[in-house]
Enzyme design. Structure first.
Site, PDB file in Angstrom:
ATOM      1  N   PRO A 203      10.113 -25.050  -5.550  1.00 17.22           N
ATOM      2  CG  PRO A 203      10.882 -23.700  -7.291  1.00 17.22           C
ATOM      3  CD  PRO A 203       9.742 -24.587  -6.896  1.00 17.22           C
ATOM      4  CG  ASN A 204      14.560 -21.658  -3.895  1.00 20.24           C
ATOM      5  OD1 ASN A 204      15.637 -22.212  -3.728  1.00 20.24           O
ATOM      6  ND2 ASN A 204      14.242 -21.038  -5.023  1.00 20.24           N
TER       7      ASN A 204
ATOM      8  NE  ARG B 153      14.145 -17.636  -1.521  1.00 16.40           N
ATOM      9  CZ  ARG B 153      12.953 -17.653  -2.111  1.00 16.40           C
ATOM     10  NH1 ARG B 153      12.018 -18.461  -1.661  1.00 16.40           N
ATOM     11  NH2 ARG B 153      12.712 -16.892  -3.141  1.00 16.40           N
TER      12      ARG B 153
ATOM     13  CE1 TYR C 289       8.330 -16.280  -0.090  1.00 16.93           C
ATOM     14  CE2 TYR C 289      10.630 -15.671   0.219  1.00 16.93           C
ATOM     15  CZ  TYR C 289       9.546 -15.855  -0.605  1.00 16.93           C
ATOM     16  OH  TYR C 289       9.666 -15.623  -1.954  1.00 16.93           O
TER      17      TYR C 289
ATOM     18  CG  ASN D 179       3.958 -22.190  -2.142  1.00 13.82           C
ATOM     19  OD1 ASN D 179       4.352 -21.663  -3.175  1.00 13.82           O
ATOM     20  ND2 ASN D 179       4.174 -21.671  -0.946  1.00 13.82           N
TER      21      ASN D 179
ATOM     22  CB  ALA E  64      10.242 -19.559  -8.775  1.00 13.81           C
TER      23      ALA E  64
ATOM     24  CD  GLU F 221      -1.225 -19.998  -7.804  1.00 11.24           C
ATOM     25  OE1 GLU F 221      -0.116 -19.552  -8.105  1.00 11.24           O
ATOM     26  OE2 GLU F 221      -2.263 -19.758  -8.450  1.00 11.24           O
TER      27      GLU F 221
ATOM     28  CG  HIS G 230       1.861 -17.818  -4.210  1.00 13.55           C
ATOM     29  ND1 HIS G 230       3.022 -18.321  -4.753  1.00 13.55           N
ATOM     30  CD2 HIS G 230       0.899 -17.968  -5.144  1.00 13.55           C
ATOM     31  CE1 HIS G 230       2.768 -18.745  -5.980  1.00 13.55           C
ATOM     32  NE2 HIS G 230       1.491 -18.550  -6.232  1.00 13.55           N
TER      33      HIS G 230
ATOM     34  NE  ARG H 135       8.005 -11.143  -2.750  1.00 15.18           N
ATOM     35  CZ  ARG H 135       8.628 -12.314  -2.781  1.00 15.18           C
ATOM     36  NH1 ARG H 135       7.943 -13.439  -2.691  1.00 15.18           N
ATOM     37  NH2 ARG H 135       9.926 -12.374  -2.883  1.00 15.18           N
TER      38      ARG H 135
END
Length: 149
Positions: free
Chosen positions: A12-13, A20, A25, A76, A79, A100, A102, A109
């Site tokens: 998502p996103n 964003r 990012y 990725n 969330a 994975e 990110h 964070r």
């Protein structure tokens, strides 16, 4: 000989990349990420299936479809990595090499981002290298596929 297929799945996103929180990012868009992946795939002599969804169920279904179809997964989860046991279960069921990714360093964070369910099944995690992390992830999965030949 058939080129190995690596699914590159985005949660998502990530469709909002470049818009964003660019201070977190960066300015690359999801199209830029796809181009990075296509270039890496060409260099590695693999085929990719690049997808993005905002829906947890759709992402779980895509993971399930990888069993018997793909040779590895770069994911990725965004969330959903921090929240989705369903995604963890699907990844465990496919029995494929998984890396994975990110874009940001999740350990620099908020504390809730420090835990990832996906990390429990991934053979490796790449975080904090920006969108270039995808190319590293593809290299890693490609190497795993070759090693397991």
């Amino acid at each position: 000989m058939k080129r190995p297929l690596i699914a590159v799945l985005n949660g998502p996103n990530l469709n909002m990349l470049g818009l964003r929180e660019p201070h977190v990012y960066g300015h690359d868009t999801l199209d830029d990420v796809e181009q990075i992946c296509l270039q890496a795939a060409e260099r590695l002599d693999v085929t990719i299936d690049f997808r993005q969804t905002n829906g947890e169920g759709e992402l779980v279904s895509w993971v399930q479809e990888c069993r018997g179809r793909a040779d590895g997964i770069v994911i990725n989860p965004a969330a959903y990595g921090h929240t989705s046991i369903a995604l963890l279960d699907a990844l465990q069921a496919v029995d494929l090499p998984i890396i994975e990714v990110h874009i940001s360093n999740i350990y620099r964070r908020e504390p809730f981002r420090h835990h990832s369910y996906v990390s429990q099944v991934a053979r490796g995690v790449i975080c904090g290298l920006g969108t270039r992390g995808y190319a590293h992830a593809l290299q890693a999965v490609s190497d795993m596929i070759e090693d397991e030949g």
